[in-house]
Design a protein around this motif. Structure first.
Motif, PDB file in Angstrom:
ATOM      1  N   ILE A  19     -20.158  35.372   0.555  1.00 25.41           N
ATOM      2  CA  ILE A  19     -20.434  33.933   0.538  1.00 25.41           C
ATOM      3  C   ILE A  19     -20.713  33.422   1.950  1.00 25.41           C
ATOM      4  O   ILE A  19     -21.661  32.666   2.193  1.00 25.41           O
ATOM      5  CB  ILE A  19     -19.246  33.166  -0.092  1.00 25.41           C
ATOM      6  CG1 ILE A  19     -19.107  33.536  -1.571  1.00 25.41           C
ATOM      7  CG2 ILE A  19     -19.444  31.657   0.050  1.00 25.41           C
ATOM      8  CD1 ILE A  19     -17.873  32.948  -2.247  1.00 25.41           C
ATOM      9  N   ARG A  98     -18.262  26.572  -2.675  1.00 22.69           N
ATOM     10  CA  ARG A  98     -19.093  27.395  -3.570  1.00 22.69           C
ATOM     11  C   ARG A  98     -18.659  27.230  -5.025  1.00 22.69           C
ATOM     12  O   ARG A  98     -19.408  27.579  -5.932  1.00 22.69           O
ATOM     13  CB  ARG A  98     -18.998  28.858  -3.128  1.00 22.69           C
ATOM     14  CG  ARG A  98     -20.107  29.756  -3.582  1.00 22.69           C
ATOM     15  CD  ARG A  98     -21.418  29.436  -2.890  1.00 22.69           C
ATOM     16  NE  ARG A  98     -22.509  30.271  -3.395  1.00 22.69           N
ATOM     17  CZ  ARG A  98     -23.127  30.054  -4.549  1.00 22.69           C
ATOM     18  NH1 ARG A  98     -22.757  29.057  -5.306  1.00 22.69           N
ATOM     19  NH2 ARG A  98     -24.104  30.851  -4.953  1.00 22.69           N
ATOM     20  N   GLY A 104     -25.062  25.566  -3.600  1.00 21.79           N
ATOM     21  CA  GLY A 104     -25.363  26.937  -3.192  1.00 21.79           C
ATOM     22  C   GLY A 104     -25.286  27.027  -1.682  1.00 21.79           C
ATOM     23  O   GLY A 104     -24.898  26.066  -1.017  1.00 21.79           O
ATOM     24  N   PRO A 105     -25.610  28.170  -1.147  1.00 21.32           N
ATOM     25  CA  PRO A 105     -25.487  28.386   0.306  1.00 21.32           C
ATOM     26  C   PRO A 105     -26.279  27.377   1.140  1.00 21.32           C
ATOM     27  O   PRO A 105     -25.782  26.908   2.159  1.00 21.32           O
ATOM     28  CB  PRO A 105     -26.019  29.803   0.504  1.00 21.32           C
ATOM     29  CG  PRO A 105     -26.679  30.190  -0.771  1.00 21.32           C
ATOM     30  CD  PRO A 105     -26.049  29.388  -1.842  1.00 21.32           C
ATOM     31  N   ILE A 108     -24.565  23.944   1.078  1.00 19.32           N
ATOM     32  CA  ILE A 108     -23.294  23.979   1.809  1.00 19.32           C
ATOM     33  C   ILE A 108     -23.565  23.911   3.313  1.00 19.32           C
ATOM     34  O   ILE A 108     -22.941  23.141   4.045  1.00 19.32           O
ATOM     35  CB  ILE A 108     -22.498  25.262   1.468  1.00 19.32           C
ATOM     36  CG1 ILE A 108     -22.029  25.214   0.011  1.00 19.32           C
ATOM     37  CG2 ILE A 108     -21.297  25.413   2.401  1.00 19.32           C
ATOM     38  CD1 ILE A 108     -21.325  26.465  -0.460  1.00 19.32           C
TER      39      ILE A 108
END
Length: 580
Positions: A19, A98, A104-105, A108
DNA sequence: GCCGTTTTCGGCCCGACTGTTTTCAGTCG
């Protein structure tokens, strides 16, 4: 030395690394490599320290030189410098973001860099203040979705898993309704339900229907009584949320493409990734619609799943083991084991009657067993001490024997009813019937229902007394877990399983959907230590005798074969396996 | 970061849907 470090700890760590690397914007293949290792580690039941000492870490699927080194470093020092460096760049706390859908990445990273948001609470606050909508990749709708999702998480309506049995019932309802729509040729559950995981995160339903029939199917689906909300709906894919908060995804495909679609929709995701890599190596491309020859662009349409695997040069892989570990490698050389099947089961070794807390007479239970093709069954009403379940006094137990004798005469060997009991293991580890009574039973099943919260050492000692008892044949629902009620007992299972193996006490795989105990993971662990098993329904009513499939599936998920399960044997051979 | 009977370097699954875009990025499975 580092007691808390085991395969699960490492799996969790590598998932966290994946992650964080995602948020950092690392290469997606590298990220997938960490994810893959995490999944392998979740399945790994060999002792991780032992693998390390023997230099066998790279035997774990997906583990190469770099990750083996990282695992070694953790096992030696309890620390991982790489992780410390990583978390000094990307705060560890971001991982929790998450868990919010839509986050999503990329998003974030955006909220963290632009607004300094590093927690769900801060995210909620920013969304309430309308601060998210102006960030790139956000908008008012995404902002609202995030707010709703956070609320749902706080009310525990989201990210919840459901017991397999519940999912199974719902899937039968849904497929039953949809298969009555015009133009529907086939319908099947897919996803983790078809893979028979003990709990499911969502319900996936696949329907084969002509294109013109899709509208009616989608309407029937979204108008089901249990639907609370339609989350998204396109021409081939619709997602709803049921009133109990279970999410259900429906996909509709042309009947001619059923094979690739069912394969794809069954997953697991990691299995699909690996399978599609095999396709590429053969200059083919696999999707849910077809296998495509990359050179010519020609589509090979598969109506059955068997064709998909065959075209890729491997044997068909049972859904229960499609987890992306070693199953594809083995299937490529036709090396998969023949997993135990429902039809292999000859007898049911835990059944209750009106003598204790069952709802049907022994005769009724027996007639159903006969209907299911069983050739023997063990009556296991509760022993005297278990008052809540109307446990049998010795006198009532003897009455039961007389009834069983009479019934056996009637059944003339078509079905043999064995005399047993589910004998309580008391808090001090002694059994609830004296030895002379136990000695008169055909099969003795021991179980623990009370004082499961004893401290670990005492509990382990108690289990050991039970499995090493010379008159105990089977340890029932070993960990005592009950979905949604309690976790399994905290005992030293390595020690208990070792003792069970050496004393030839069988471990029950309890098929009742509220239990599924042993779990897949514990089955693997016990199997590796040389244990043998029985699969029993623990039926208290007629329909519960059908639960056998759930237990067999857990055994299959743990790669068990018929020879690992004693009640696949015909009666005579089964009895010969019992310790005396 | 892993992996290899066509490769030890150059590959690494594929598509649906939504919302924010004005041709596509992000998320999800």
């Amino acid at each position: 030395m580092h007691e808390e470090i085991d395969a699960n700890f490492l799996a969790d760590l590598f998932n966290r690394i994946a992650i964080l690397l995602e948020i950092k914007g690392e290469d997606r293949f590298k990220i997938n490599a960490y994810r893959r290792v995490a999944e392998s580690l979740e399945k790994e039941t060999r002792d991780i320290f032992e693998l390390y000492r023997e230099g066998k870490l790279m035997e774990i699927p997906g583990v190469g030189k770099a990750i083996a080194q990282k695992i070694s470093e953790i096992l030696e020092s309890g620390k991982l410098e790489f992780y410390q460096r990583l978390t000094s760049e990307i705060p560890e706390k971001l991982i929790y973001l998450r868990e919010v859908p839509e986050m999503g990445p990329k998003r974030i990273k955006a909220v963290w860099e632009k607004l300094g948001i590093d927690s769900v609470d801060k995210l909620e606050q920013a969304a309430r203040q309308g601060k998210l909508r102006d960030l790139p990749g956000f908008g008012p709708k995404v902002e609202q979705k995030i707010l709703d999702a956070i609320l749902a998480i706080k009310e525990r309506r989201l990210n919840r898993r459901f017991p397999l049995g519940e999912g199974w019932k719902l899937s039968e309802l849904v497929t039953g309704r949809l298969s009555r729509c015009n133009g529907v040729v086939m319908s099947s559950p897919a996803g983790s339900l078809r893979r028979m995981k003990d709990t499911i995160g969502d319900l996936d339903i696949l329907v084969a229907a002509k294109t013109e029939a899709a509208d009616e199917v989608i309407r029937a689906f979204t108008e089901l009584d249990m639907v609370e909300e339609v989350m998204l709906s396109g021409p081939t894919k619709t997602s709803v949320r049921f009133k109990d908060d279970l999410q259900c995804d429906l996909r509709i495909v042309e009947p001619s493409r059923w094979g690739t679609a069912l394969q794809y929709f069954t997953g697991s995701q990691q299995h699909n990734v690996l399978l599609r890599e095999v396709a590429l190596k053969n200059n083919l491309s696999l999707s849910e619609y077809a296998v495509t020859d990359k050179a010519s662009g020609r589509e090979i349409v598969c109506a059955s799943e068997g064709e998909v695997y065959r075209i890729l040069g491997m044997s068909w892989i049972p859904p229960e083991i499609r987890e992306g570990t070693i199953e594809i490698k083995l299937a490529l050389k036709d090396g998969l084991p023949r997993l135990v099947e429902l039809g292999d089961i000859k007898g049911d070794l835990q059944m209750h009657s009106t003598y204790s807390d069952g709802r049907r007479s022994i005769r009724e239970m027996a007639e159903k067993a006969l209907l299911l093709g069983r050739s023997y069954m063990l009556v296991t009403d509760h022993s005297q001490g278990l008052g809540v379940a109307r446990g049998l006094s010795i006198e009532r137990l003897r009455n039961q024997w007389r009834e069983i004798d009479k019934l056996n005469e009637e059944f003339e060997g078509k079905l043999v009813i064995l005399k047993g009991a589910e004998v309580e293991v008391k808090a001090d580890g002694t059994l609830d019937y004296p030895d002379d009574v136990l000695g008169q039973l055909d099969v003795v099943v021991a179980s623990i229902h009370s004082s499961l919260r004893q401290d670990k050492d005492r509990l382990t000692e108690r289990y050991l007394k039970a499995v090493t008892h010379p008159l105990v044949h089977i340890l029932a629902h070993p960990t005592g877990r009950l979905f949604g009620v309690r976790e399994g007992a905290n005992a030293d299972w390595d020690i208990i399983f070792n003792a069970a193996a050496s004393c030839k006490t069988f471990l029950e795989i309890n098929a009742h959907p509220s239990r599924l105990d042993l779990s897949e993971r514990h089955i693997r662990q016990a199997h590796a230590l040389g244990c043998r098993f029985v699969v029993s329904t623990d039926a208290h009513d007629l329909h519960e005798e059908d639960y056998m499939i759930f237990g067999v599936s857990q055994a299959r998920r743990a790669w068990l074969e018929a020879r690992d399960i004693v009640n696949t044997l015909p009666l005579k051979e089964f009895m010969a396996q019992l310790k005396r």
